[in-house]
Scaffold this motif. Structure first.
Motif, PDB file in Angstrom:
ATOM      1  N   ARG A 391       0.805  -1.206   0.000  1.00  0.00           N
ATOM      2  CA  ARG A 391       0.000   0.000   0.000  1.00  0.00           C
ATOM      3  C   ARG A 391       0.849   1.271   0.000  1.00  0.00           C
ATOM      4  NH1 ARG A 391      -3.506  -1.005   3.973  1.00  0.00           N
ATOM      5  NH2 ARG A 391      -2.486   0.167   5.639  1.00  0.00           N
ATOM      6  N   VAL A 392       1.894   1.307   0.795  1.00  0.00           N
ATOM      7  CA  VAL A 392       2.673   2.542   0.913  1.00  0.00           C
ATOM      8  C   VAL A 392       4.126   2.380   0.490  1.00  0.00           C
ATOM      9  CG1 VAL A 392       1.198   3.410   2.735  1.00  0.00           C
ATOM     10  CG2 VAL A 392       3.215   2.087   3.353  1.00  0.00           C
ATOM     11  N   GLY A 393       4.515   1.168   0.083  1.00  0.00           N
ATOM     12  CA  GLY A 393       5.887   0.969  -0.369  1.00  0.00           C
ATOM     13  C   GLY A 393       6.905   0.977   0.753  1.00  0.00           C
ATOM     14  N   LEU A 394       6.466   0.741   1.992  1.00  0.00           N
ATOM     15  CA  LEU A 394       7.367   0.747   3.135  1.00  0.00           C
ATOM     16  C   LEU A 394       8.118  -0.576   3.205  1.00  0.00           C
ATOM     17  CD1 LEU A 394       8.158   2.479   5.606  1.00  0.00           C
ATOM     18  CD2 LEU A 394       6.334   1.332   6.872  1.00  0.00           C
ATOM     19  N   ASP A 395       9.396  -0.527   3.557  1.00  0.00           N
ATOM     20  CA  ASP A 395      10.214  -1.728   3.683  1.00  0.00           C
ATOM     21  C   ASP A 395       9.879  -2.413   5.003  1.00  0.00           C
ATOM     22  OD1 ASP A 395      13.825  -2.404   3.553  1.00  0.00           O
ATOM     23  OD2 ASP A 395      12.066  -3.700   3.517  1.00  0.00           O
ATOM     24  N   VAL A 396       9.164  -3.547   4.936  1.00  0.00           N
ATOM     25  CA  VAL A 396       8.723  -4.267   6.126  1.00  0.00           C
ATOM     26  C   VAL A 396       9.351  -5.652   6.112  1.00  0.00           C
ATOM     27  CG1 VAL A 396       6.764  -5.055   7.486  1.00  0.00           C
ATOM     28  CG2 VAL A 396       6.532  -3.023   6.057  1.00  0.00           C
ATOM     29  N   ASP A 397      10.123  -5.955   7.146  1.00  0.00           N
ATOM     30  CA  ASP A 397      10.816  -7.240   7.258  1.00  0.00           C
ATOM     31  C   ASP A 397      10.165  -8.061   8.368  1.00  0.00           C
ATOM     32  OD1 ASP A 397      13.948  -8.340   8.576  1.00  0.00           O
ATOM     33  OD2 ASP A 397      12.745  -9.248   6.987  1.00  0.00           O
ATOM     34  N   PHE A 398       9.750  -9.300   8.052  1.00  0.00           N
ATOM     35  CA  PHE A 398       9.077 -10.144   9.033  1.00  0.00           C
ATOM     36  C   PHE A 398       9.822 -11.462   9.187  1.00  0.00           C
ATOM     37  CE2 PHE A 398       5.911 -11.964  11.612  1.00  0.00           C
ATOM     38  CZ  PHE A 398       5.648 -13.250  11.171  1.00  0.00           C
ATOM     39  N   THR A 399      10.034 -11.852  10.445  1.00  0.00           N
ATOM     40  CA  THR A 399      10.655 -13.144  10.738  1.00  0.00           C
ATOM     41  C   THR A 399       9.849 -13.843  11.822  1.00  0.00           C
ATOM     42  OG1 THR A 399      12.129 -12.123  12.373  1.00  0.00           O
ATOM     43  CG2 THR A 399      12.973 -12.352  10.124  1.00  0.00           C
ATOM     44  N   ALA A 400       9.867 -15.191  11.788  1.00  0.00           N
ATOM     45  CA  ALA A 400       9.180 -15.994  12.802  1.00  0.00           C
ATOM     46  C   ALA A 400       9.915 -17.323  12.926  1.00  0.00           C
ATOM     47  CB  ALA A 400       7.719 -16.217  12.438  1.00  0.00           C
ATOM     48  N   ASN A 401      10.003 -17.844  14.130  1.00  0.00           N
ATOM     49  CA  ASN A 401      10.713 -19.113  14.316  1.00  0.00           C
ATOM     50  C   ASN A 401       9.797 -20.322  14.232  1.00  0.00           C
ATOM     51  OD1 ASN A 401       9.322 -18.820  16.752  1.00  0.00           O
ATOM     52  ND2 ASN A 401      10.948 -19.786  17.960  1.00  0.00           N
ATOM     53  N   ASP A 402       8.473 -20.083  14.192  1.00  0.00           N
ATOM     54  CA  ASP A 402       7.557 -21.216  14.152  1.00  0.00           C
ATOM     55  C   ASP A 402       6.169 -20.720  13.766  1.00  0.00           C
ATOM     56  OD1 ASP A 402       6.785 -23.943  16.497  1.00  0.00           O
ATOM     57  OD2 ASP A 402       6.606 -23.767  14.313  1.00  0.00           O
ATOM     58  N   SER A 403       5.329 -21.649  13.304  1.00  0.00           N
ATOM     59  CA  SER A 403       3.930 -21.338  13.046  1.00  0.00           C
ATOM     60  C   SER A 403       3.121 -21.769  14.258  1.00  0.00           C
ATOM     61  CB  SER A 403       3.445 -22.073  11.795  1.00  0.00           C
ATOM     62  OG  SER A 403       2.082 -21.776  11.545  1.00  0.00           O
ATOM     63  N   VAL A 404       2.329 -20.866  14.787  1.00  0.00           N
ATOM     64  CA  VAL A 404       1.623 -21.142  16.018  1.00  0.00           C
ATOM     65  C   VAL A 404       0.205 -20.592  15.936  1.00  0.00           C
ATOM     66  CG1 VAL A 404       2.466 -19.028  17.091  1.00  0.00           C
ATOM     67  CG2 VAL A 404       1.693 -20.892  18.548  1.00  0.00           C
ATOM     68  N   ILE A 405      -0.738 -21.312  16.527  1.00  0.00           N
ATOM     69  CA  ILE A 405      -2.118 -20.839  16.672  1.00  0.00           C
ATOM     70  C   ILE A 405      -2.403 -20.758  18.165  1.00  0.00           C
ATOM     71  CG2 ILE A 405      -4.554 -21.311  16.261  1.00  0.00           C
ATOM     72  CD1 ILE A 405      -3.791 -22.763  13.732  1.00  0.00           C
ATOM     73  N   LEU A 406      -2.673 -19.566  18.644  1.00  0.00           N
ATOM     74  CA  LEU A 406      -2.928 -19.346  20.063  1.00  0.00           C
ATOM     75  C   LEU A 406      -4.397 -19.546  20.385  1.00  0.00           C
ATOM     76  CD1 LEU A 406      -0.828 -16.081  20.572  1.00  0.00           C
ATOM     77  CD2 LEU A 406      -0.138 -18.432  21.065  1.00  0.00           C
ATOM     78  N   PRO A 407      -4.734 -19.624  21.673  1.00  0.00           N
ATOM     79  CA  PRO A 407      -6.155 -19.608  22.054  1.00  0.00           C
ATOM     80  C   PRO A 407      -6.843 -18.371  21.477  1.00  0.00           C
ATOM     81  CG  PRO A 407      -4.795 -20.206  23.929  1.00  0.00           C
ATOM     82  CD  PRO A 407      -3.853 -19.829  22.840  1.00  0.00           C
ATOM     83  N   GLU A 408      -8.164 -18.469  21.305  1.00  0.00           N
ATOM     84  CA  GLU A 408      -8.918 -17.474  20.543  1.00  0.00           C
ATOM     85  C   GLU A 408      -8.638 -16.037  20.996  1.00  0.00           C
ATOM     86  OE1 GLU A 408     -13.079 -18.204  20.464  1.00  0.00           O
ATOM     87  OE2 GLU A 408     -13.597 -16.199  19.754  1.00  0.00           O
TER      88      GLU A 408
END
Length: 502
Positions: A391-408
């Motif tokens: 949308r705005v061309g902002l440099d956004v870097d995302f990292t995660a060590n695992d895929s997780v689903i938390l309680p609702e």
């Protein structure tokens, strides 16, 4: 043919015009002293013209007027007509606004003409007051549709009352049967407005005659002279004389509250003030009623979500599609006139459409009942990053060590806090780089959001960062800790940590 007039006849005509003119007309010497004045000026100050000869014109102008002082004390240096605006008090002490024009004469004197523009200035002031009142009313009406949080509504109402009428102290009361609760007050301090929303206290309406009268009459109440504000306006007596204006807040013929306004000037409030406050109070009543219903009904959360989604569609998808259509129009014209721009416009159209599609996809995910709770948190956050990046061309870097689903509740809170943080970065941070890290372990899950923007002083959070309090509330409701590190011009770091002991 223009008839020839003898010099004496011309002088007689000029003298007649000078004396009969409704405008102020004077002749000044090079020192600014009155040599001659017409009947209009003499009548204005209620003195014979002969007595005015030799007095300085500046003595009749408002003191401290630099333009008047410069023009009237430098008559010999004035080579061209000079005008200034000033206030002149008539003999009955009524102030009138004039435009004074000085016409230098070859013999060193100065001819002065003053036009009374008081009616025009009064019209301008009334128009300005109407515009300010309309602005306050509009802002209050917008509150009805943009906020259901009672404290935000109260703050907006208290802030806008000052646009309607001048005051030293104002209080809002909400009514429940014969009981009333003081829910907000605003007092003018020497250098700031002191808004108090956390000193609620209850009182009985029958014990306070002013409240009882407004409850029965459902009309305003003006007390031109009081020794102090009514007791229900403050927990302590101010011991200041002044005047009081009260107005019931009515919704559907029922009084749901009161506005109490105190000014330290006696006989200050007028029926016009009262009518404007009544109009304002009626609109404020709708906002207050909505806020109270929101607090009482769980279904109001659905209304807030609909408003948020509608605003999101308006702010992002609608704007991107409009921009894409504009580039599409330019693309059609560029094919014939500027072929070198065709590639650029085509890429812009594609980028904007992809951004709108991605934003709509996220909105549809949120609207699906199970989308937020059955999708990996890392996937949801990555989607938010992708939307912001496109949308705005902002440099956004995302990292995660695992895929997780938390309680609702945990999952929704982490998602909403991330969403609010990215919204604040987009609107206020002026950042060029954003990094988001999601780390999950058996003991805890931690989300870290860092940007290189302008930051802010955490001890003096500006109004634009009001979403921060909502982020803290969401975190506390799920037992998580939210820590924000920021300094002016040194970026911002947000850490959200939730223990997973169970």
């Amino acid at each position: 043919m223009t008839p020839n007039l003898h010099t004496s006849e011309m002088r007689d005509a000029q003298a007649t015009f000078f004396d009969l003119s409704l405008d102020l007309q004077l002749v000044l010497d090079d020192a600014g002293l009155i040599v001659l004045c017409n009947n209009a000026f003499a009548k204005m100050v209620n003195k014979p013209g002969q007595e005015l000869v030799g007095t300085p014109l500046i003595a009749y102008c408002d003191s401290g007027n630099a333009d008047a002082h410069n023009a009237l004390t430098r008559i010999p240096q004035n080579q061209y007509p000079t005008s200034f605006e000033c206030t002149i008090s008539h003999f009955d002490d009524t102030p009138h606004r004039y435009i004074i024009t000085l016409y230098p004469q070859p013999n060193g004197t100065c001819h002065v003409i003053g036009k009374d523009i008081t009616p025009y200035r009064e019209m301008e002031n009334r128009e300005s007051e109407r515009n300010i009142f309309a602005e306050a009313l509009l802002d209050t009406v917008l509150t009805i549709n943009t906020s259901l949080a009672l404290e935000q509504v109260l703050e907006r109402i208290l802030a806008n009352i000052g646009k309607v009428v001048d005051y030293d102290h104002v209080t809002i009361i909400l009514v429940n049967n014969q009981q009333a609760e003081v829910v907000g007050s605003l007092r003018k301090a020497p250098y700031h407005l002191d808004v108090t929303l956390d000193t609620h206290y209850m009182l009985r309406i029958p014990d306070h005659p002013s409240l009882a009268q407004m409850l029965v009459s459902q009309d305003y109440l003006i007390l031109p002279q009081v020794d102090e504000p009514p007791a229900w306006m403050t927990n302590h007596h101010s011991h200041r004389r002044g005047s009081f204006l009260g107005a019931p807040i009515i919704v559907d013929t029922h009084v749901i509250g009161f506005l109490g306004i105190f000014n330290t000037n006696s006989e200050f409030f007028t029926p016009l003030h009262a009518q404007q406050i009544i109009t304002f109070a009626n609109q404020a009543g709708i906002a207050l009623q909505n806020a109270r219903l929101y607090q009482q009904a769980q279904s109001a959360a659905i209304l807030r979500e609909r408003q948020r989604v509608a605003q999101e569609i308006h702010d992002s998808v609608n704007q991107e599609l409009f921009a894409a259509s504009t580039y599409a129009d330019l693309l059609a014209k560029a094919v014939k006139k500027k072929p070198e721009l065709v590639t650029k416009y085509a890429l812009d159209v594609g980028r904007l459409v992809r951004g709108a599609v991605e934003q709509m996809r996220m909105i549809l995910i949120e609207l699906h009942p199970d989308a937020l709770t059955n999708t990996g948190l890392d996937t949801l956050i990555k989607s938010l990053c992708d939307v912001l990046k496109k949308r705005v061309g902002l440099d956004v870097d995302f990292t995660a060590n695992d895929s997780v689903i938390l309680p609702e509740h945990d999952q929704v809170a982490f998602y909403r806090i991330t969403q609010e943080a990215l919204h604040n970065i987009e609107k206020h941070a002026q950042a060029s780089l954003v990094h988001i890290d999601l780390q999950a372990t058996p003991a805890a899950i931690q989300l870290t959001i860092t940007d290189d923007g302008i930051g802010f002083d955490r001890h003096h959070i500006p109004h634009m960062h009001f979403g921060i309090s909502g982020m803290h509330d969401r975190a506390s409701r799920i037992g998580a800790a939210l820590h924000i590190e920021s300094q002016p011009n040194k970026g911002t770091k947000i850490i959200l940590r939730k223990p997973l002991n169970e």
